[in-house]
Design a protein around this motif. Structure first.
Motif, short mmCIF file in Angstrom:
data_model
loop_
_atom_site.label_atom_id
_atom_site.label_comp_id
_atom_site.label_asym_id
_atom_site.label_seq_id
_atom_site.Cartn_x
_atom_site.Cartn_y
_atom_site.Cartn_z
N VAL A 1 3.44 124.69 60.66
CA VAL A 1 2.17 125.07 59.95
C VAL A 1 1.66 126.10 60.65
CG1 VAL A 1 0.43 123.92 58.68
CG2 VAL A 1 2.61 122.87 58.73
N ALA A 2 0.59 126.94 60.01
CA ALA A 2 -0.29 127.88 60.78
C ALA A 2 -1.48 127.77 59.91
CB ALA A 2 0.36 129.25 60.60
N LEU A 3 -2.69 127.89 60.71
CA LEU A 3 -4.01 127.80 60.00
C LEU A 3 -4.40 129.07 60.45
CD1 LEU A 3 -6.70 126.29 59.14
CD2 LEU A 3 -7.04 125.94 61.37
N THR A 4 -5.10 129.67 59.34
CA THR A 4 -5.46 131.21 59.54
C THR A 4 -6.96 131.16 58.81
OG1 THR A 4 -4.47 132.12 57.58
CG2 THR A 4 -3.43 132.47 59.78
N SER A 5 -7.90 132.20 59.30
CA SER A 5 -9.14 132.51 58.67
C SER A 5 -8.91 133.21 57.26
CB SER A 5 -10.21 133.08 59.69
OG SER A 5 -9.50 134.24 59.85
N ALA A 6 -9.85 133.63 56.39
CA ALA A 6 -9.93 134.25 55.36
C ALA A 6 -9.32 135.86 55.93
CB ALA A 6 -11.21 134.55 54.81
N ASP A 7 -9.77 136.21 56.95
CA ASP A 7 -9.34 137.55 57.30
C ASP A 7 -8.07 137.74 58.04
OD1 ASP A 7 -10.22 136.48 59.96
OD2 ASP A 7 -11.66 137.76 60.21
N THR B 1 15.83 126.11 47.81
CA THR B 1 14.29 125.90 47.60
C THR B 1 13.65 127.20 46.96
OG1 THR B 1 12.13 125.23 48.13
CG2 THR B 1 13.39 126.53 49.80
N PHE B 2 12.88 126.87 45.93
CA PHE B 2 12.13 128.12 45.25
C PHE B 2 11.05 128.58 46.13
CE2 PHE B 2 9.15 129.59 41.78
CZ PHE B 2 9.94 130.39 41.62
N TYR B 3 10.50 127.79 46.92
CA TYR B 3 9.41 128.30 47.79
C TYR B 3 9.68 128.55 49.36
CZ TYR B 3 7.05 126.37 43.56
OH TYR B 3 6.52 126.21 42.66
N PRO B 4 9.69 129.73 49.55
CA PRO B 4 9.88 130.05 51.21
C PRO B 4 8.93 129.70 51.95
CG PRO B 4 9.57 132.02 49.90
CD PRO B 4 9.46 131.14 48.79
N HIS B 5 7.44 129.69 51.38
CA HIS B 5 6.55 128.94 52.12
C HIS B 5 5.60 128.68 51.15
CE1 HIS B 5 5.25 133.13 51.47
NE2 HIS B 5 4.00 132.58 51.64
N VAL B 6 4.48 127.74 51.50
CA VAL B 6 3.33 127.22 50.77
C VAL B 6 2.21 127.69 51.30
CG1 VAL B 6 2.29 125.26 49.62
CG2 VAL B 6 4.66 125.35 49.61
N THR B 7 1.34 128.46 50.72
CA THR B 7 0.03 128.68 51.40
C THR B 7 -1.08 127.96 50.59
OG1 THR B 7 0.74 130.86 52.08
CG2 THR B 7 -1.66 130.50 52.02
N ILE B 8 -1.87 127.15 51.15
CA ILE B 8 -2.94 126.34 50.66
C ILE B 8 -4.23 126.82 51.09
CG2 ILE B 8 -3.98 124.04 50.41
CD1 ILE B 8 -1.38 122.72 51.22
N GLY C 1 -16.65 128.79 55.43
CA GLY C 1 -15.91 129.91 54.99
C GLY C 1 -14.52 129.25 54.60
N ASP C 2 -13.83 130.29 54.12
CA ASP C 2 -12.59 130.18 53.55
C ASP C 2 -11.27 130.14 54.50
OD1 ASP C 2 -13.58 129.91 51.00
OD2 ASP C 2 -13.33 132.10 50.45
N TYR C 3 -10.55 129.43 54.55
CA TYR C 3 -9.26 129.18 55.37
C TYR C 3 -7.89 128.92 54.55
CZ TYR C 3 -13.02 128.88 58.68
OH TYR C 3 -14.00 129.07 59.47
N SER C 4 -6.77 129.18 55.55
CA SER C 4 -5.64 128.82 54.70
C SER C 4 -4.71 128.07 55.62
CB SER C 4 -4.91 129.95 54.19
OG SER C 4 -4.72 131.04 55.08
#
Length: 106
Positions: free
Chosen positions: A22-28, A72-79, A53-56
């Motif tokens: 799992v990786a956490l990133t900022s909007a940029d 699987t249909f999803y190689p990754h999921v981004t929330i 702000g926005d993150y994922s």
């Protein structure tokens, strides 16, 4: 306490999803933290405080299922989510090879 936690459950197996990256990133796109889920499918990541702000969170579901020889249909999921003024965010994921569900936890 780390600002963001997640708990990933494998709905098909009826068990925690162990070893998911799992990786956490900022909007940029700035990387703020990364890791893998533990034996209970849990992970805490990121700094102690996130500014509003926005993150994922990007969850590597493809490698998780590939290691179990499951298509699987999803190689990754981004929330994507927005931080307002909560001191702690919990973002759980209920996962299967062909669908997923998430919500703002407590």
């Amino acid at each position: 306490m780390t600002h963001v936690t997640t708990h990933i459950l494998d709905a098909m197996a009826g068990a925690p999803a162990v070893g998911v990256e799992v990786a956490l990133t900022s909007a940029d796109g700035e990387a703020l933290g990364a890791g893998t889920t533990d034996a209970d499918g849990r992970l805490a990541l990121g700094p102690d405080v996130l500014t509003p702000g926005d993150y994922s969170l990007t969850i590597a579901t493809g490698p998780y299922f590939a290691a179990r020889a499951i298509e699987t249909f999803y190689p990754h999921v981004t929330i994507a989510f927005t931080v307002a003024d909560r001191p702690h965010l919990h973002v759980p994921l209920l996962l299967s090879p062909f669908g997923y569900s998430t919500y703002r936890g407590s």
